[in-house]
Write an enzyme that holds these catalytic residues in place. Structure first.
Site, short mmCIF file in Angstrom:
data_model
loop_
_atom_site.label_atom_id
_atom_site.label_comp_id
_atom_site.label_asym_id
_atom_site.label_seq_id
_atom_site.Cartn_x
_atom_site.Cartn_y
_atom_site.Cartn_z
N CYS A 1 0.86 -1.19 0.00
CA CYS A 1 0.00 0.00 0.00
C CYS A 1 0.89 1.23 0.00
O CYS A 1 2.07 1.14 0.29
CB CYS A 1 -0.87 0.05 1.25
SG CYS A 1 -1.91 -1.40 1.45
N ARG B 1 1.47 1.55 -6.01
CA ARG B 1 1.58 0.63 -4.86
C ARG B 1 0.23 -0.01 -4.50
O ARG B 1 0.17 -0.85 -3.61
CB ARG B 1 2.12 1.37 -3.64
CG ARG B 1 3.54 1.88 -3.81
CD ARG B 1 4.04 2.49 -2.53
NE ARG B 1 4.17 1.50 -1.48
CZ ARG B 1 5.27 0.82 -1.21
NH1 ARG B 1 6.35 1.02 -1.93
NH2 ARG B 1 5.30 -0.05 -0.24
N TRP C 1 -3.83 -1.57 -1.41
CA TRP C 1 -3.83 -2.82 -2.18
C TRP C 1 -4.36 -3.86 -1.21
O TRP C 1 -3.67 -4.31 -0.31
CB TRP C 1 -2.41 -3.14 -2.65
CG TRP C 1 -2.32 -4.47 -3.36
CD1 TRP C 1 -1.91 -5.65 -2.82
CD2 TRP C 1 -2.67 -4.74 -4.71
NE1 TRP C 1 -1.98 -6.64 -3.77
CE2 TRP C 1 -2.44 -6.11 -4.94
CE3 TRP C 1 -3.16 -3.96 -5.75
CZ2 TRP C 1 -2.69 -6.71 -6.17
CZ3 TRP C 1 -3.39 -4.56 -6.97
CH2 TRP C 1 -3.14 -5.92 -7.16
N ASN D 1 0.79 -0.16 6.28
CA ASN D 1 1.14 -1.02 5.16
C ASN D 1 1.77 -2.28 5.76
O ASN D 1 2.64 -2.17 6.63
CB ASN D 1 2.14 -0.30 4.25
CG ASN D 1 2.67 -1.19 3.15
OD1 ASN D 1 1.99 -2.11 2.70
ND2 ASN D 1 3.88 -0.93 2.72
N GLY D 2 1.32 -3.46 5.32
CA GLY D 2 1.89 -4.70 5.86
C GLY D 2 0.77 -5.62 6.30
O GLY D 2 -0.38 -5.45 5.91
N GLU E 1 7.71 -19.91 -21.23
CA GLU E 1 7.60 -18.57 -20.66
C GLU E 1 8.68 -17.65 -21.25
O GLU E 1 8.41 -16.48 -21.54
CB GLU E 1 7.69 -18.65 -19.12
CG GLU E 1 7.62 -17.33 -18.40
CD GLU E 1 6.36 -16.49 -18.67
OE1 GLU E 1 5.42 -16.99 -19.31
OE2 GLU E 1 6.37 -15.32 -18.26
N LYS F 1 7.69 -14.21 -23.28
CA LYS F 1 8.16 -12.88 -22.88
C LYS F 1 8.82 -12.18 -24.07
O LYS F 1 8.58 -11.01 -24.31
CB LYS F 1 9.19 -12.96 -21.73
CG LYS F 1 8.65 -13.27 -20.36
CD LYS F 1 7.99 -12.12 -19.65
CE LYS F 1 6.50 -12.10 -19.78
NZ LYS F 1 5.64 -12.99 -19.15
N GLU G 1 6.22 -11.08 -26.71
CA GLU G 1 5.25 -10.03 -26.37
C GLU G 1 5.89 -8.67 -26.17
O GLU G 1 5.22 -7.66 -26.39
CB GLU G 1 4.37 -10.42 -25.18
CG GLU G 1 5.07 -10.52 -23.86
CD GLU G 1 4.12 -10.88 -22.72
OE1 GLU G 1 2.94 -10.55 -22.80
OE2 GLU G 1 4.60 -11.49 -21.75
N HIS H 1 11.54 -33.44 -34.47
CA HIS H 1 10.42 -33.93 -35.29
C HIS H 1 9.85 -32.80 -36.16
O HIS H 1 8.66 -32.81 -36.46
CB HIS H 1 9.34 -34.51 -34.39
CG HIS H 1 9.81 -35.71 -33.62
ND1 HIS H 1 9.77 -36.99 -34.14
CD2 HIS H 1 10.37 -35.81 -32.40
CE1 HIS H 1 10.27 -37.84 -33.24
NE2 HIS H 1 10.66 -37.14 -32.18
N LYS I 1 -3.33 -5.49 -19.35
CA LYS I 1 -2.95 -6.25 -18.16
C LYS I 1 -3.89 -7.42 -17.89
O LYS I 1 -3.48 -8.44 -17.37
CB LYS I 1 -2.89 -5.29 -16.97
CG LYS I 1 -2.23 -5.86 -15.75
CD LYS I 1 -0.74 -6.06 -15.94
CE LYS I 1 -0.13 -6.88 -14.84
NZ LYS I 1 1.04 -7.62 -15.29
C1 F6R Z 1 2.00 -12.46 -20.35
C2 F6R Z 1 0.73 -12.17 -19.71
C3 F6R Z 1 -0.48 -12.89 -20.19
C4 F6R Z 1 -1.31 -13.33 -18.99
C5 F6R Z 1 -2.63 -13.95 -19.44
C6 F6R Z 1 -3.44 -14.45 -18.28
O1 F6R Z 1 3.04 -11.71 -19.81
O2 F6R Z 1 0.67 -11.37 -18.81
O3 F6R Z 1 -0.15 -13.98 -20.98
O4 F6R Z 1 -0.56 -14.25 -18.26
O5 F6R Z 1 -3.36 -12.99 -20.14
O6 F6R Z 1 -3.69 -13.41 -17.38
P1 F6R Z 1 -4.16 -13.69 -15.90
O7 F6R Z 1 -3.04 -14.31 -15.18
O8 F6R Z 1 -4.51 -12.33 -15.37
O9 F6R Z 1 -5.34 -14.59 -16.01
#
Ligand code: F6R
Length: 607
Positions: free
Chosen positions: A2, A28, A75, A101-102, A479, A483, A486, A502, A602
């Site tokens: 927070c 935060r 948060w 916060n905590g 992964e 990364k 994207e 293959h 996000k």
């Molecule tokens: C990649 C990324 C996305 C999410 C995916 C699922 O860096 O952020 O691939 O992992 O959209 O999102 P959540 O975890 O919010 O269901």
């Protein structure tokens, strides 16, 4: 995580400063906000759930009298985002205000004790016990400072606490243990905050408050003492060279890099989850016949890694399904004896939510792992594990991936205890290993940042890269490739190294980059065979290897090094970190903003 701010100045009103300072702290946490001031011996308060600007539009946070005040942006951890759970919190008389916060681990016990004494609680938060305890202490004649010392004797957990009271209306008192507090100093005004950006436009003179210290702050004095020793500590202010804008990211050029660096703390905080939360989830999983791991994107990679943890430590072999395809794959073949572990950092991903709703029609039990308190998935699940990454602002998931793996590790260990597939001592050893991950990850970050930057200088214009691994490392390779795609927009494919011959091997020619994830686990000898196949076709071999792996060091053109002490079940946590850093530096080298990749948000809330 927070955001906290406090200010006390000689003259003039503080409300609009508090409002702006909270905006600078919004990264935060941003699910509720509150400010309180004292003027003419009266407390004024405005707070509500919602983002700062939403609450400001409703309540006008700039319109409050008083030259002393505290504020908080939240948060949520204990209690959903709501008006009542928003900070500041008050004692019964409404004269003592506290922001925190905590996490107060023993708040249930303290709350019960206080309620029995007649204290009235308005929120579900752990924080609210603090003003009530201060009230009790001050009734015995103590001032706010001594009362806060007494409170810290009783509370367990981590905290940064800032308090003020109408009985001493020109003073803010604060203390910390495990959560940050910094003090800003200026002629005629002093500030306290969880982070420097909050007061940076007003002053660059900063004093750190350390764990176990208490500060009493007035407009012209900052008195710091140890909680257990009444002797003034003289500490010179440090001049901060940051600009207000840079410091939003705490000095990091991007949130993604900051969040990669926050991973050790994120794991540490997730390891502190209450045992009962994990136990209850384990109980559900153990009582079911079939277990499905459902997720999308990065969370899906956590699920694939988690499947290996399950298989190795519990004897249960869960099925991994992409949430988007779940209903098409299982075609009604579900029952109340099945359970889903749904993994979603945002808790709002529509594919995952839809799959859960579909499964619930058949009576399937749902355990959710998410980073967002009060998110949609928490309302659908029978039981939720809330990971403790704090807000993740960079769109590409990094620290939330790490805490998903941590939570899966805890869950698998708890299920393993019940299944008896592995001996208790073996599980204890794994648990101890999981607890060392924060320091291992810190070491990996500091060791690999420069190699990742260097490799990005060499490979940034590679049109295509392969990421290969075996067993649990397929999840790590996936992964790493995601990364890179994207944020740096290089074409990247991840495969099982076994599968690579293959078909994908046809891509390989002189200098083609192939990145191997190569822990020294049971897959290693077969993986070396795959490396030799790729080398024979001219591939440029990049390998993430263990420190003492001289053989692979010799076979590779470039290496990232991780310590050798990582247990195989947790290897994704360690081996993914250099790949996160590599993607980050690839994006930066190409001039892209890694925090805001094109076409992505996000949380993906469309089907
Ligand atoms: C990649 C990324 C996305 C999410 C995916 C699922 O860096 O952020 O691939 O992992 O959209 O999102 P959540 O975890 O919010 O269901």
């Amino acid at each position: 995580m927070c955001g906290i701010i406090g200010v006390v100045q000689e003259r003039g009103e503080v409300a609009s400063f508090l409002h702006q300072a909270l905006k600078r702290l919004e990264y935060r946490g941003y699910d509720s906000v509150g400010v309180t001031t004292i003027s003419n011996g009266e407390i004024h308060v405005k707070k509500d759930k919602g983002k700062i600007e939403e609450v400001h539009r409703k309540l006008n946070l700039d319109d409050m009298p008083g030259s002393i005040g505290i504020g908080h942006t939240r948060w949520a951890t204990h209690g959903i985002p709501s008006l009542f759970n928003s900070h500041p919190h008050f004692d019964c008389s409404g004269k003592i205000a506290v922001v925190h916060n905590g996490v107060i681990d023993n708040f249930m016990e303290l709350r019960k004790e206080l309620a029995e004494k007649g204290h009235h609680f308005e929120s579900e938060t752990d924080t609210e016990v603090i003003p009530h305890m201060l009230e009790d202490a001050m009734k015995t004649g103590m001032d706010l400072e001594d009362a806060l010392r007494l409170v810290t004797d009783r509370i367990e957990g981590t905290y940064a606490i800032v308090a003020m009271s109408t009985s001493d209306p020109e003073k803010i008192v604060c203390t910390r243990d495990g959560n940050p507090l910094v003090i800003g100093q200026k002629q005629g005004a002093n500030y306290v905050s969880s982070d420097i950006p909050a007061f940076l436009p007003m002053t660059n003179d900063m004093i750190l408050l350390l764990d176990g210290e208490i500060a009493s702050i007035t407009p012209d004095d900052v008195k710091i003492e140890k909680l257990d020793k009444r002797a003034r500590i003289e500490r010179e202010p440090i001049k901060i060279s940051w600009t207000a804008d840079q410091a939003q990211k705490s000095g990091y050029p991007h949130f993604m890099l900051k969040e990669i660096h926050e991973q050790p703390d994120a794991i540490r905080n997730t390891l502190r989850l209450r045992a009962e939360v994990i136990e209850e989830a384990a109980e559900i999983v153990k009582s079911c016949d079939r277990v499905y791991l459902l997720a999308m994107g990065t969370s899906g990679h956590a699920a694939i890694s988690g499947r290996h943890m399950f298989t190795s430590l519990t004897g249960i072999v869960p099925t991994f399904e992409l949430a988007s395809d779940f209903s098409d794959t299982v075609c009604d073949a579900l029952s109340e004896k099945d359970c889903i572990i749904a993994i979603t950092q945002s808790g709002e991903t529509t594919d995952t939510i839809s799959a859960i709703k579909y499964a619930k029609r058949f009576g399937v039990k749902v355990v959710a792992i998410t980073n967002v308190v009060g998110s949609s998935v928490t309302r659908l699940a029978d039981h939720t594990i809330i990971t403790q990454a704090g807000p993740e602002i960079g769109v590409a998931a990094t620290k939330t991936f790490m805490v998903q793996l941590t939570a899966l590790g805890l869950l698998v260990l708890a299920v393993g205890e019940k299944s008896g597939h592995r001996k208790r001592e073996a599980l204890q050893k794994k648990r101890a290993a999981l607890e060392t991950m924060p320091s291992i990850i810190s070491e990996i970050i500091s060791r690999n940042e420069e190699p990742a930057r260097r490799l990005a200088q060499m490979l940034y214009d590679a049109p295509s890269l392969l990421f290969l691994g075996r067993g649990i490392s397929i999840a790590t390779a996936e992964e790493g490739a995601l990364k890179l795609k994207e944020i740096a927009y290089n074409h990247a494919e991840a495969y099982s190294a076994g599968e690579s011959k293959h078909g994908p091997i046809a891509l390989v020619q002189d200098g083609y980059p192939v990145i191997f994830v190569a822990p020294k686990d049971e897959t290693r000898n077969r993986l070396i065979g795959n490396i030799m196949e790729m080398k024979a076709r001219g591939a440029r071999i990049v390998a993430v290897i263990e420190r003492n792996d001289e053989e692979l060091r010799t076979l590779s053109d470039d290496v990232f090094i991780v310590p050798e002490s990582v247990e195989p079940e947790f290897s994704t946590m360690a081996f993914v970190v250099p790949l996160q850093l590599f993607s980050y530096y690839m994006a930066v080298k190409k001039g892209y903003d890694p925090d805001k990749p094109r076409n992505l948000a996000k949380s993906v809330t469309v089907l």
